[in-house]
Design a protein around this motif. Sequence first.
Motif, PDB file in Angstrom:
ATOM      1  N   GLN A  26       0.832  -1.206   0.000  1.00 36.70           N
ATOM      2  CA  GLN A  26       0.000   0.000   0.000  1.00 36.70           C
ATOM      3  C   GLN A  26       0.866   1.255   0.000  1.00 36.70           C
ATOM      4  O   GLN A  26       0.523   2.254  -0.634  1.00 36.70           O
ATOM      5  CB  GLN A  26      -0.937  -0.001   1.222  1.00 36.70           C
ATOM      6  N   ILE A  29       1.776   1.971  -3.516  1.00 37.48           N
ATOM      7  CA  ILE A  29       0.609   2.522  -4.229  1.00 37.48           C
ATOM      8  C   ILE A  29       0.430   3.990  -3.849  1.00 37.48           C
ATOM      9  O   ILE A  29       0.187   4.845  -4.710  1.00 37.48           O
ATOM     10  CB  ILE A  29      -0.656   1.703  -3.895  1.00 37.48           C
ATOM     11  N   ALA A  33       0.562   7.272  -6.283  1.00 36.91           N
ATOM     12  CA  ALA A  33      -0.541   8.246  -6.327  1.00 36.91           C
ATOM     13  C   ALA A  33       0.002   9.664  -6.193  1.00 36.91           C
ATOM     14  O   ALA A  33      -0.439  10.586  -6.892  1.00 36.91           O
ATOM     15  CB  ALA A  33      -1.544   7.946  -5.215  1.00 36.91           C
ATOM     16  N   HIS A  43      -7.670   3.062  -5.179  1.00 41.05           N
ATOM     17  CA  HIS A  43      -6.268   2.729  -4.916  1.00 41.05           C
ATOM     18  C   HIS A  43      -5.846   3.058  -3.482  1.00 41.05           C
ATOM     19  O   HIS A  43      -4.918   2.453  -2.967  1.00 41.05           O
ATOM     20  CB  HIS A  43      -5.358   3.523  -5.860  1.00 41.05           C
ATOM     21  N   ALA A  49     -12.738   1.116  -1.195  1.00 41.97           N
ATOM     22  CA  ALA A  49     -12.406  -0.011  -2.077  1.00 41.97           C
ATOM     23  C   ALA A  49     -13.138  -1.284  -1.657  1.00 41.97           C
ATOM     24  O   ALA A  49     -13.456  -2.127  -2.502  1.00 41.97           O
ATOM     25  CB  ALA A  49     -10.892  -0.229  -2.099  1.00 41.97           C
ATOM     26  N   THR A  57      -8.227  -2.280  -1.826  1.00 43.43           N
ATOM     27  CA  THR A  57      -7.471  -1.406  -2.726  1.00 43.43           C
ATOM     28  C   THR A  57      -6.679  -2.227  -3.756  1.00 43.43           C
ATOM     29  O   THR A  57      -6.299  -3.377  -3.497  1.00 43.43           O
ATOM     30  CB  THR A  57      -6.484  -0.513  -1.948  1.00 43.43           C
ATOM     31  N   ILE A  58      -6.451  -1.596  -4.889  1.00 45.11           N
ATOM     32  CA  ILE A  58      -5.652  -2.226  -5.948  1.00 45.11           C
ATOM     33  C   ILE A  58      -4.616  -1.211  -6.442  1.00 45.11           C
ATOM     34  O   ILE A  58      -4.796  -0.001  -6.278  1.00 45.11           O
ATOM     35  CB  ILE A  58      -6.520  -2.705  -7.126  1.00 45.11           C
ATOM     36  N   ALA A  59      -3.572  -1.715  -7.047  1.00 42.93           N
ATOM     37  CA  ALA A  59      -2.522  -0.837  -7.581  1.00 42.93           C
ATOM     38  C   ALA A  59      -3.000  -0.164  -8.867  1.00 42.93           C
ATOM     39  O   ALA A  59      -3.838  -0.707  -9.596  1.00 42.93           O
ATOM     40  CB  ALA A  59      -1.258  -1.642  -7.862  1.00 42.93           C
ATOM     41  N   HIS A  60      -2.465   1.021  -9.131  1.00 44.26           N
ATOM     42  CA  HIS A  60      -2.724   1.679 -10.407  1.00 44.26           C
ATOM     43  C   HIS A  60      -2.214   0.789 -11.542  1.00 44.26           C
ATOM     44  O   HIS A  60      -1.116   0.212 -11.441  1.00 44.26           O
ATOM     45  CB  HIS A  60      -1.972   3.007 -10.488  1.00 44.26           C
ATOM     46  N   ALA A  93      -6.403  -7.313 -11.243  1.00 45.52           N
ATOM     47  CA  ALA A  93      -5.939  -6.291 -10.298  1.00 45.52           C
ATOM     48  C   ALA A  93      -4.750  -6.797  -9.499  1.00 45.52           C
ATOM     49  O   ALA A  93      -4.722  -7.953  -9.067  1.00 45.52           O
ATOM     50  CB  ALA A  93      -7.069  -5.914  -9.362  1.00 45.52           C
ATOM     51  N   ARG A  95      -2.886  -6.370  -6.003  1.00 46.29           N
ATOM     52  CA  ARG A  95      -3.293  -5.920  -4.678  1.00 46.29           C
ATOM     53  C   ARG A  95      -2.091  -5.836  -3.736  1.00 46.29           C
ATOM     54  O   ARG A  95      -1.091  -6.514  -3.963  1.00 46.29           O
ATOM     55  CB  ARG A  95      -4.316  -6.908  -4.088  1.00 46.29           C
TER      56      ARG A  95
END
Lengths: 138, 137
Positions: A26, A29, A33, A43, A49, A57-60, A93, A95
């Motif tokens: 995270q 990520i 961001a 994200h 999320a 949440t997921i990565a870009h 995705a 994660r």
Amino acid sequence: MSQWTEEMRTYRVGDVLPAVTKTITQAKINRYAEASGDHNPLHLDPAFAATTPFGGTIAHGMLVLAYVSEMMTAAFGPAWLRGGRFKVRFRGAARPGDRVTASGRIVRDEGGKIFCDVECRNQADELLVSGDGEVGIR
Amino acid sequence: MTLSLAALPKGHEFAETRIKLTSEWVAGYVRSVEDDAIGSVVEFGFPPLALAACSIRALLDQAALPDGAIHVGQELSFSLNRDTESEVVARARVASRGERQGWVLMGIELSVESESGAVMMSGRATITFPVSGGPAG
């Protein structure tokens, strides 16, 4: 880090590109961001999320795609930066906690223009990104 | 107040943005993607996807992503050179927009040019979001 050199580099159809593996967190990520200005809560906000089909949440996608670009830079050096191209689909995705591997293979050589299949998979071998890349080496 | 991308029609052109690629920003980008290869190509100052990131940043300064927007596809081509200028011009337009089963599928063309007008990066991002999507965050 040693400087990239073109000497002794040969490319053949069927060659496998050196894979790049990263662990998504995270914190990574969040850093992406900040760099990209993409603060989509999908994200960054675990509570938001959790309400989405992803459940967390997921990565870009562009963060994961950067691993493909790193692989191409390692394989082709300046040629990739002078005139690279890729076209990918985001299939799944990435994660926090996932170990993501970017890999690729040379599938065609058209007079010095190299075409590669590229993809990213997670530790469970689930496909996250697939597509093709192109780089002129001569 | 920033518009939502969800409100923009096909053909919408974002205002062109001049961006200074500062060494601090580039270093932050490289750290964020942990690019261990770019340092070996010393004549190039940054990874090509840094240009994509800064063009997306310029776009998001003008229109917020809808809640839950998902990036489904990306095309990019780039042409960096040794004399890459540190100030670039980013442009973007909504190239396509369609709706199906409650979701919008939007294609956004992106380009980044040097101050002298050389195209350094061009591409197309495809995103999808719920028809009712409001601005994220």
